[in-house]
Enzyme design. Structure first.
Site, PDB file in Angstrom:
ATOM      1  N   HIS A  38      -9.287  -4.220  -1.336  1.00  0.00           N
ATOM      2  CA  HIS A  38      -8.288  -3.467  -0.572  1.00  0.00           C
ATOM      3  C   HIS A  38      -8.776  -2.042  -0.332  1.00  0.00           C
ATOM      4  CE1 HIS A  38      -4.048  -2.513   0.609  1.00  0.00           C
ATOM      5  NE2 HIS A  38      -4.445  -1.294   0.252  1.00  0.00           N
ATOM      6  N   GLU A  39      -9.319  -1.402  -1.364  1.00  0.00           N
ATOM      7  CA  GLU A  39      -9.758  -0.009  -1.223  1.00  0.00           C
ATOM      8  C   GLU A  39     -11.005   0.101  -0.354  1.00  0.00           C
ATOM      9  OE1 GLU A  39      -7.385   1.713  -1.905  1.00  0.00           O
ATOM     10  OE2 GLU A  39      -6.408   0.362  -3.298  1.00  0.00           O
ATOM     11  N   HIS A  97      -9.953   0.146   3.136  1.00  0.00           N
ATOM     12  CA  HIS A  97      -9.561   1.508   3.538  1.00  0.00           C
ATOM     13  C   HIS A  97     -10.781   2.311   3.988  1.00  0.00           C
ATOM     14  CE1 HIS A  97      -5.303   2.257   2.993  1.00  0.00           C
ATOM     15  NE2 HIS A  97      -5.306   1.612   1.845  1.00  0.00           N
ATOM     16  N   CYS A 147       0.851  -1.184   0.000  1.00  0.00           N
ATOM     17  CA  CYS A 147       0.000   0.000   0.000  1.00  0.00           C
ATOM     18  C   CYS A 147       0.888   1.236   0.000  1.00  0.00           C
ATOM     19  CB  CYS A 147      -0.900  -0.020   1.236  1.00  0.00           C
ATOM     20  SG  CYS A 147      -2.021   1.380   1.360  1.00  0.00           S
TER      21      CYS A 147
END
Length: 141
Positions: free
Chosen positions: A131-132, A135, A90
């Site tokens: 993954h996003e 976040h 990241c």
């Protein structure tokens, strides 16, 4: 406008708030897209909190669309299958970390005109989106 990458773990650990159909949130999306485009050599996806804006907005390079950057507002995974072990890096963090991802996901989200959409993603694109969205949830991978 390109923005600086956020590296504060306390900030990144906070869940993001819903994006709204406002000029301000559309500007955040454009900044996110510009920042991802600038960092394309080492990054394939970003969430708005990575540029210091705690909004549920993500951008990712969609190889299925010829490498175009796609933006999603308020994305939510509604279905997933095909769990596998992954190792991810990241821009906001040093090194790589292991996590469980899914080969196939379904996502509900709003597009740039805030029309509701639902789509299925597979493979690496699905991994990027997961993954996003992590976040957006304040999950650090």
């Amino acid at each position: 406008m390109q923005r600086e990458i956020m590296t504060s773990i306390p900030f990144l650990s906070q869940p993001s708030v819903e994006a709204e159909n406002t000029e301000a949130d559309l500007a955040v999306a454009q900044d996110l897209k510009d920042t991802l485009d600038t960092n394309r050599n080492g990054c394939v996806g970003m969430a708005a909190n990575m540029i210091g804006m705690p909004k549920r907005i993500i951008a990712f390079v969609d190889e299925d669309l010829g490498g175009r950057i796609t933006v999603m507002f308020n994305p939510r995974i509604t279905a997933q299958d095909g769990a596998y072990d992954a190792s991810e890096g990241c821009l906001s963090l040093k090194g790589e970390r292991r996590t469980i991802r899914y080969q196939r996901i379904e996502v509900s989200y709003a597009d740039r005109k805030f029309r509701e959409r639902h789509a299925t993603f597979i493979g690496f694109t699905a991994q990027i989106i997961q993954h996003e969205i992590d976040h957006c949830e304040g999950i650090i991978i």
